[in-house]
Design an enzyme around this catalytic site. Structure first.
Site, PDB file in Angstrom:
ATOM      1  CG  ASP A 294      -1.798   1.180   1.321  1.00 58.13           C
ATOM      2  OD1 ASP A 294      -2.681   1.279   0.459  1.00 58.13           O
ATOM      3  OD2 ASP A 294      -1.620   2.030   2.227  1.00 58.13           O
ATOM      4  CD  GLU A 336      -2.297   2.058  -3.641  1.00 57.02           C
ATOM      5  OE1 GLU A 336      -3.174   2.870  -3.969  1.00 57.02           O
ATOM      6  OE2 GLU A 336      -1.562   2.252  -2.658  1.00 57.02           O
TER       7      GLU A 336
HETATM    8  C1  GLC Z   1      -3.923   3.464  -0.649  1.00 56.65           C
HETATM    9  C2  GLC Z   1      -5.295   2.871  -0.428  1.00 56.65           C
HETATM   10  C3  GLC Z   1      -6.230   3.954  -0.027  1.00 56.65           C
HETATM   11  C4  GLC Z   1      -5.718   4.598   1.231  1.00 56.65           C
HETATM   12  C5  GLC Z   1      -4.270   5.037   1.086  1.00 56.65           C
HETATM   13  C6  GLC Z   1      -3.668   5.297   2.414  1.00 56.65           C
HETATM   14  O1  GLC Z   1      -3.908   4.336  -1.706  1.00 56.65           O
HETATM   15  O2  GLC Z   1      -5.719   2.204  -1.566  1.00 56.65           O
HETATM   16  O3  GLC Z   1      -7.524   3.478   0.146  1.00 56.65           O
HETATM   17  O4  GLC Z   1      -6.494   5.709   1.516  1.00 56.65           O
HETATM   18  O5  GLC Z   1      -3.457   4.040   0.515  1.00 56.65           O
HETATM   19  O6  GLC Z   1      -3.393   4.111   3.101  1.00 56.65           O
HETATM   20  C1  GLC Z   2      -2.889   6.706  -3.314  1.00 60.13           C
HETATM   21  C2  GLC Z   2      -2.641   7.530  -4.576  1.00 60.13           C
HETATM   22  C3  GLC Z   2      -3.714   8.502  -4.831  1.00 60.13           C
HETATM   23  C4  GLC Z   2      -4.977   7.810  -4.437  1.00 60.13           C
HETATM   24  C5  GLC Z   2      -4.981   7.761  -2.931  1.00 60.13           C
HETATM   25  C6  GLC Z   2      -6.165   7.082  -2.364  1.00 60.13           C
HETATM   26  O1  GLC Z   2      -1.749   6.340  -2.688  1.00 60.13           O
HETATM   27  O2  GLC Z   2      -1.375   8.031  -4.781  1.00 60.13           O
HETATM   28  O3  GLC Z   2      -3.740   8.900  -6.158  1.00 60.13           O
HETATM   29  O4  GLC Z   2      -6.043   8.486  -4.929  1.00 60.13           O
HETATM   30  O5  GLC Z   2      -3.817   7.251  -2.439  1.00 60.13           O
HETATM   31  O6  GLC Z   2      -7.248   7.852  -2.577  1.00 60.13           O
END
Ligand code: GLC
Ligand code: GLC
Length: 641
Positions: A294, A336
């Site tokens: 993540d 991710e």
């Molecule tokens: C990732 C997750 C998102 C979350 C963020 C912080 O982007 O997919 O849902 O808000 O990380 O953990």
């Molecule tokens: C992620 C991304 C961002 C995404 C968010 C979750 O880490 O970098 O683009 O929208 O966190 O909303």
């Protein structure tokens, strides 16, 4: 004579000698800790330690206690290796199985346990539904102990070894994951390693003033904060400006990239790396076959930079990968990185992340549906689709998050598209404000300074089902269903592991009830986190409902794909189309070619460059010959000679 870190890093032979020396020195203590797993552990350690040492020294060689920390790390690897359940140790031995994601049958899904099945027990009961759908990879969205009521959908973890009580216990989760393995489904968990919640034990100790644990996080003076702040991107600007939160007691500024209750970890501290490596191996030993890394782009910070995608973020992930190779070799990582396409691909390598979300494909499929044009899609993918042949894209249409328009501005400009204006158009289009739009999405995180915005919504609502049903317009509904079929067809054939977002396989619509919930109302991503009940699952078999049609058409694509090996392993070629509304690509494997043609408009379109031969559409059995083919509204062809 003692070699310096710099000397070691310069010379692979010295590094090897140093690694042999360490092995000898620690061998007996590691043997005690690794117990029966020692022989296999030792042989892997021998192989991987030079790499791990190189990474560790590059990251932490400047720390006075670097070698002490490394020793602690090796001990925890040995301990965790001893704790690894037998069935996972079996999998560790099956190295030939590691390319499972490149099979034409490999199919992923993601779900929230509570929304999909109430709890772990309920999920076990839904295994037949998953199997019937063809799913063999299941991402269970964050289920760890987290602050109540708001935990950013579980992404603020208070304890990596405990679960939310309403879902069940950690032992129950371990059992569920073993059951999934037995049923041929690979369980996937999140590794939320950029931050913990402010209720994590480490954070509580830090808050109470414990110096050791304050170093797990960033407690900055105003001056220190200002060395970083000006270059940082704001992720949740509607919720809070900037990336720091003031600690009311010490008045220090805590680094919080996301919400103020999600505290970024300080990976410049080797103790943090070790502690998180231990949590990672714990999760793997509970049965996770894949960990979703993540927010991995944010894990390394350096003053004067944007603190995203830094070279040391890559080294850090490679170090975690080396740890996995030693103590949990069957484990794989999914990246991710929802960032610039040039940066996304840098995380993908056998020694870093074997899998990665493909946000470029995701965003540009939506783009092409809005514009009915495919140039940006084709041109962008031509540059950024190819990855290491041992790795796979995870191709998805929707997930639990928003859609960000992360295409390359340069490519857009070369095609005469103004990237900023175009993003504004896409936001307008997908929030239904653009005249003639079929979509019903919701804006997410409008930045008042940059004007930046993203979009949230379920697949069916974004593709036009919701609006067509409101209008009672049969043709619009037909088009909406065709768009869903089209999107599914691409993620299932373009090469990579397709990932369904549970609920979308049945075309479930947006759930607006979050707007009445004080905890959720400021986070519009809840519109696309919908509950599935058993009634809705039954609709999968219905011959008359939209849900049934969407599900059965998807089934048709899934079973057709499963019979075409070139959709699994093989290579992708993005072709140049003579018609701006058509997208074409081919998959190649051992002399076999699958030619895919996709019409992104609701008008019939001609392809005038079909290569010679008799072609059979694998989806319909229809034959095509001669250079000209007509595709009807949103038609998809999977052609084989
Ligand atoms: C990732 C997750 C998102 C979350 C963020 C912080 O982007 O997919 O849902 O808000 O990380 O953990
Ligand atoms: C992620 C991304 C961002 C995404 C968010 C979750 O880490 O970098 O683009 O929208 O966190 O909303």
């Amino acid at each position: 004579m003692q070699k310096t870190t710099a000397q070691l890093l310069e010379n692979p032979q010295l590094l090897q000698l140093e690694s042999d020396k360490l092995l000898k020195r620690f061998s007996s203590s590691l043997k005690t800790l690794a117990k029966q797993s020692f022989p296999a552990f030792q042989s892997r350690l021998q192989q991987v330690l030079p790499k791990l040492l190189q990474l560790y020294l590059t990251l932490y060689g400047n720390q006075y206690d670097c070698y002490y920390q490394l020793e602690q790390l090796l001990k925890l690897l040995a301990k965790s290796s001893a704790q690894r359940p037998d069935y996972l140790q079996q999998q560790d031995l099956q190295q030939e199985q590691q390319h499972w994601h490149q099979s034409a049958q490999a199919l992923g899904a993601a779900c929230y346990v509570d929304l999909f099945a109430d709890n772990f027990e309920g999920l076990a009961n839904r295994i037949p539904y998953l199997q019937q759908t063809g799913i063999n990879y299941l991402h269970l969205m964050p289920l760890f102990k987290a602050p109540v009521p708001n935990s950013d959908g579980g992404y603020a973890v208070s304890d990596y070894r405990d679960t939310m009580p309403e879902l069940g216990t950690m032992p129950q989760l371990a059992l569920l994951m073993q059951q999934l393995h037995q049923q041929g489904i690979k369980p996937v968990l999140d590794f939320v390693f950029n931050h913990t919640s402010d209720e994590h034990r480490w954070a509580k100790l830090a808050k109470a003033g414990n110096a050791e644990y304050r170093d797990y996080y960033f407690f900055l003076t105003e001056q220190e904060r200002d060395q970083f702040a000006p270059c940082l991107r704001e992720i949740f600007p509607e919720i809070r400006r900037g990336c720091f939160t003031q600690d009311p007691d010490s008045k220090c500024w805590i680094w919080t990239t996301f919400n103020s209750f999600q505290w970024d970890l300080n990976y410049a501290n080797p103790q943090v790396f070790n502690a998180m490596a231990e949590e990672m191996l714990f999760l793997s030993n509970q049965g996770a076959a894949v960990l979703r890394l993540d927010a991995l782009a944010f894990v390394w910070k350096e003053a004067g930079t944007g603190c995203e995608n830094l070279p040391k973020a890559h080294l850090l992930i490679q170090a975690f990968n080396a740890v996995a190779r030693i103590a949990a070799p069957a484990l794989q990582f999914k990246s991710e990185a929802i960032v610039h396409p040039d940066e996304v691909v840098k995380y993908i390598a056998p020694g870093e992340c074997q899998l990665s979300y493909n946000p470029l494909l995701m965003a540009l499929l939506w783009n092409s549906l809005a514009t009915r044009k495919t140039r940006l899609l084709s041109e962008s993918l031509r540059r950024r689709f190819e990855i290491d042949p041992h790795c796979s894209w995870v191709n998805y249409i929707r997930c639990h998050d928003d859609i960000g328009w992360t295409f390359d501005d340069e490519v857009a400009r070369q095609l005469g598209i103004n990237p900023d204006h175009h993003r504004q158009f896409l936001n307008q289009f997908y929030t239904g404000q653009f005249p003639g739009s079929f979509a019903k999405g919701v804006p997410f995180q409008q930045n008042p300074v940059t004007g930046d915005c993203r979009v949230a919504g379920m697949l069916a609502s974004l593709a036009g089902v919701e609006q067509a049903q409101l209008e009672g317009h049969a043709l619009h509904l037909q088009h909406a269903l065709a768009r869903i079929y089209l999107l599914n067809s691409v993620i299932l054939s373009i090469g990579g592991l397709p990932l369904l977002y549970m609920g979308d396989e049945l075309g479930l619509l947006n759930d607006y009830s979050y707007q009445e919930d004080p905890v959720k109302k400021d986070d519009s991503r809840w519109v696309n986190r919908v509950k599935l009940d058993s009634q809705q699952l039954l609709a999968a078999q219905s011959k008359t409902s939209s849900s049934g049609q969407i599900y059965q058409q998807l089934q048709h694509l899934i079973t057709t794909r499963a019979s075409l090996p070139e959709t699994g392993s093989g290579t992708t070629r993005i072709l140049t189309s003579d018609n701006p509304h058509l997208f074409s690509y081919q998959r190649e494997l051992a002399g076999k070619t699958l030619l895919c043609l996709v019409n992104f408009s609701e008008q019939p379109q001609l392809c005038q460059q079909l290569p010679a031969g008799l072609w059979v559409d694998q989806l319909t059995g229809q034959h095509y010959q001669g250079s000209v083919v007509q595709l009807s509204a949103y038609q998809v062809l999977w052609l084989r000679r």
